[in-house]
Structures are given as C-alpha cells and as structure tokens.
Design a protein around this motif. Structure first.
Motif, PDB file in Angstrom:
ATOM      1  N   ASN A  31       0.813  -1.211   0.000  1.00 17.98           N
ATOM      2  CA  ASN A  31       0.000   0.000   0.000  1.00 17.98           C
ATOM      3  C   ASN A  31       0.854   1.271   0.000  1.00 17.98           C
ATOM      4  N   GLY A  32       1.979   1.232  -0.723  1.00 16.47           N
ATOM      5  CA  GLY A  32       2.851   2.393  -0.829  1.00 16.47           C
ATOM      6  C   GLY A  32       3.786   2.614   0.345  1.00 16.47           C
ATOM      7  N   GLN A  33       3.787   1.685   1.306  1.00 17.48           N
ATOM      8  CA  GLN A  33       4.672   1.783   2.472  1.00 17.48           C
ATOM      9  C   GLN A  33       5.999   1.100   2.144  1.00 17.48           C
ATOM     10  N   LEU A  34       7.109   1.753   2.474  1.00 23.00           N
ATOM     11  CA  LEU A  34       8.418   1.162   2.205  1.00 23.00           C
ATOM     12  C   LEU A  34       9.390   1.485   3.323  1.00 23.00           C
ATOM     13  N   VAL A  35      10.503   0.771   3.312  1.00 22.15           N
ATOM     14  CA  VAL A  35      11.567   1.005   4.285  1.00 22.15           C
ATOM     15  C   VAL A  35      12.870   1.189   3.526  1.00 22.15           C
ATOM     16  N   MET A  36      13.580   2.257   3.848  1.00 19.65           N
ATOM     17  CA  MET A  36      14.916   2.501   3.306  1.00 19.65           C
ATOM     18  C   MET A  36      15.922   2.276   4.415  1.00 19.65           C
ATOM     19  N   THR A  37      17.050   1.673   4.040  1.00 18.96           N
ATOM     20  CA  THR A  37      18.120   1.483   5.006  1.00 18.96           C
ATOM     21  C   THR A  37      19.456   1.411   4.268  1.00 18.96           C
ATOM     22  N   ALA A  38      20.533   1.406   5.025  1.00 19.94           N
ATOM     23  CA  ALA A  38      21.879   1.352   4.451  1.00 19.94           C
ATOM     24  C   ALA A  38      22.224  -0.068   4.035  1.00 19.94           C
ATOM     25  N   HIS A  39      22.925  -0.195   2.931  1.00 28.74           N
ATOM     26  CA  HIS A  39      23.481  -1.480   2.499  1.00 28.74           C
ATOM     27  C   HIS A  39      24.699  -1.739   3.380  1.00 28.74           C
ATOM     28  N   THR A  40      24.948  -2.970   3.742  1.00 27.83           N
ATOM     29  CA  THR A  40      26.053  -3.264   4.658  1.00 27.83           C
ATOM     30  C   THR A  40      27.402  -3.400   3.968  1.00 27.83           C
ATOM     31  N   GLU A  41      27.419  -3.628   2.662  1.00 31.57           N
ATOM     32  CA  GLU A  41      28.687  -3.854   1.963  1.00 31.57           C
ATOM     33  C   GLU A  41      29.016  -2.771   0.933  1.00 31.57           C
ATOM     34  N   ASN A  42      28.019  -2.063   0.470  1.00 36.96           N
ATOM     35  CA  ASN A  42      28.218  -1.036  -0.561  1.00 36.96           C
ATOM     36  C   ASN A  42      27.605   0.278  -0.100  1.00 36.96           C
ATOM     37  N   ARG A  43      28.119   1.365  -0.646  1.00 36.47           N
ATOM     38  CA  ARG A  43      27.589   2.690  -0.317  1.00 36.47           C
ATOM     39  C   ARG A  43      26.367   2.971  -1.180  1.00 36.47           C
ATOM     40  N   CYS A  44      25.298   2.247  -0.875  1.00 39.38           N
ATOM     41  CA  CYS A  44      24.022   2.466  -1.548  1.00 39.38           C
ATOM     42  C   CYS A  44      22.917   2.241  -0.528  1.00 39.38           C
ATOM     43  N   ILE A  45      21.685   2.455  -0.961  1.00 40.15           N
ATOM     44  CA  ILE A  45      20.526   2.325  -0.080  1.00 40.15           C
ATOM     45  C   ILE A  45      19.675   1.154  -0.533  1.00 40.15           C
ATOM     46  N   LEU A  46      19.209   0.376   0.430  1.00 38.40           N
ATOM     47  CA  LEU A  46      18.265  -0.698   0.163  1.00 38.40           C
ATOM     48  C   LEU A  46      16.857  -0.171   0.372  1.00 38.40           C
ATOM     49  N   ILE A  47      15.940  -0.540  -0.520  1.00 38.42           N
ATOM     50  CA  ILE A  47      14.545  -0.115  -0.409  1.00 38.42           C
ATOM     51  C   ILE A  47      13.665  -1.360  -0.469  1.00 38.42           C
ATOM     52  N   TYR A  48      12.937  -1.590   0.612  1.00 43.06           N
ATOM     53  CA  TYR A  48      12.065  -2.767   0.724  1.00 43.06           C
ATOM     54  C   TYR A  48      10.604  -2.334   0.830  1.00 43.06           C
ATOM     55  N   PRO A  49       9.679  -3.121   0.245  1.00 40.52           N
ATOM     56  CA  PRO A  49       8.278  -2.936   0.629  1.00 40.52           C
ATOM     57  C   PRO A  49       8.192  -3.214   2.130  1.00 40.52           C
ATOM     58  N   GLU A  50       7.368  -2.480   2.829  1.00 39.51           N
ATOM     59  CA  GLU A  50       7.332  -2.605   4.285  1.00 39.51           C
ATOM     60  C   GLU A  50       7.083  -4.040   4.750  1.00 39.51           C
ATOM     61  N   ASN A  51       6.181  -4.759   4.103  1.00 40.41           N
ATOM     62  CA  ASN A  51       5.897  -6.132   4.534  1.00 40.41           C
ATOM     63  C   ASN A  51       7.103  -7.052   4.339  1.00 40.41           C
ATOM     64  N   GLU A  52       7.899  -6.829   3.316  1.00 44.40           N
ATOM     65  CA  GLU A  52       9.118  -7.626   3.097  1.00 44.40           C
ATOM     66  C   GLU A  52      10.139  -7.321   4.195  1.00 44.40           C
ATOM     67  N   TRP A  53      10.281  -6.055   4.543  1.00 42.59           N
ATOM     68  CA  TRP A  53      11.199  -5.648   5.613  1.00 42.59           C
ATOM     69  C   TRP A  53      10.794  -6.294   6.941  1.00 42.59           C
ATOM     70  N   GLU A  54       9.496  -6.343   7.207  1.00 49.71           N
ATOM     71  CA  GLU A  54       9.023  -6.918   8.472  1.00 49.71           C
ATOM     72  C   GLU A  54       9.341  -8.401   8.583  1.00 49.71           C
ATOM     73  N   GLN A  55       9.565  -9.082   7.480  1.00 47.48           N
ATOM     74  CA  GLN A  55       9.981 -10.485   7.514  1.00 47.48           C
ATOM     75  C   GLN A  55      11.480 -10.617   7.768  1.00 47.48           C
ATOM     76  N   ILE A  56      12.248  -9.650   7.321  1.00 45.79           N
ATOM     77  CA  ILE A  56      13.706  -9.678   7.455  1.00 45.79           C
ATOM     78  C   ILE A  56      14.172  -9.157   8.808  1.00 45.79           C
ATOM     79  N   ARG A  57      13.484  -8.159   9.320  1.00 46.06           N
ATOM     80  CA  ARG A  57      13.912  -7.488  10.553  1.00 46.06           C
ATOM     81  C   ARG A  57      14.145  -8.439  11.732  1.00 46.06           C
ATOM     82  N   PRO A  58      13.260  -9.403  12.013  1.00 48.46           N
ATOM     83  CA  PRO A  58      13.525 -10.305  13.142  1.00 48.46           C
ATOM     84  C   PRO A  58      14.823 -11.105  12.995  1.00 48.46           C
ATOM     85  N   GLN A  59      15.180 -11.428  11.770  1.00 48.82           N
ATOM     86  CA  GLN A  59      16.440 -12.156  11.537  1.00 48.82           C
ATOM     87  C   GLN A  59      17.639 -11.285  11.899  1.00 48.82           C
TER      88      GLN A  59
END
Length: 148
Positions: A31-59
């Motif tokens: 629904n247009g919700q997203l999460v931006m965060t830093a890439h851990t190996e490269n100087r770029c930004i990762l952009i996830y749909p919010e629901n995808e991020w919520e699956q990764i965050r607990p890990q």
C-alpha cells in the motif's frame, strides 16, 4: 517483483520519483509503504516494501550482539531503517542520513533486485558495479550451477 535499472534524479529537497512499474509493485505489496536502510557492503541504499522488511527485521534482530560483524550489520540495517510512504505523485523523501551514507547527488540509479531495490549514486553505480574489476574470490557454488 523488482527488476531493471532506471536512471533517475533527486530534487533539491532530497525526493526521488519511483518509476511507474516499481510504484505499482509498492502499492500492490504494501500500500505504498516502504523502508529505506543502508546497504552493509556497498555505499548504496536498500529499499524494501514494508511487509518484506518486516519479515527480514527479526532475523537481523536475532544476530548475536557480541559478534562485531553482526553488531555492525545491526547498526547499519536497523540503525538506518526508515519507514516511508510514497506520496500521491509516487515520490519519496530520501532521509538525509542515508543520502550522506550513500553519497547521493542529483543523478541516481534505481536497480531492481527481486524483493528489493538498490539506490545508487550514478557515479558509484558505474564505478563499483558496471565497470568494476572482479577480485580473486571464488564465485559461490550456486553461481556455477546457473545457466543463462
């Protein structure tokens, strides 16, 4: 979900317009919700749909904090994670801390990688990815089984 690369620009306020196909994916997936965060190996930004991020965050949260590599990953990914929403014109404001981290200027590359996007400075994209020399590290075994 996300594929292809797009040359885009960032305005003076730090906003980018997400191309139509990617915007449609964000609307359908989160629904247009997203999460931006830093890439851990490269100087770029990762952009996830919010629901995808919520699956990764607990890990990421479950990583051992007494390991310096795991703690660095947590600090970069969780410490820079910002929840955002596409505006009615399909634009989103890139947070200043992430703009600085990824050394973003006006000309950018937005690259689809399946379940996420990467946002690069155009200069860094061509230097670090397109024109980069591969080092002597052996490719992972999974790559050797891929046939295109």
């Amino acid at each position: 979900m996300f594929q292809g690369s797009h040359s885009i620009t960032m305005d003076a306020k730090g906003r980018i317009a997400i191309p139509a196909k990617q915007r449609e994916c964000f609307m359908a997936l989160s629904n247009g919700q997203l999460v931006m965060t830093a890439h851990t190996e490269n100087r770029c930004i990762l952009i996830y749909p919010e629901n995808e991020w919520e699956q990764i965050r607990p890990q990421i949260e479950a990583l051992p904090t007494f390991n310096k590599h795991a703690l660095r990953v947590q600090r970069l990914l969780l410490g820079n994670a910002t929840s955002l929403e596409l505006d009615s014109n399909g634009r989103v404001l890139v947070p200043p801390t992430l703009r600085t981290y990824a050394r973003l200027d006006k000309n950018l590359m937005l690259v689809g990688l399946g379940k996420k996007l990467e946002l690069w400075s155009e200069e860094a994209w061509f230097k670090s990815v397109v024109n980069a020399e591969l080092d002597d590290d052996a490719p992972p075994p999974e790559l050797l089984t891929l046939s295109l």
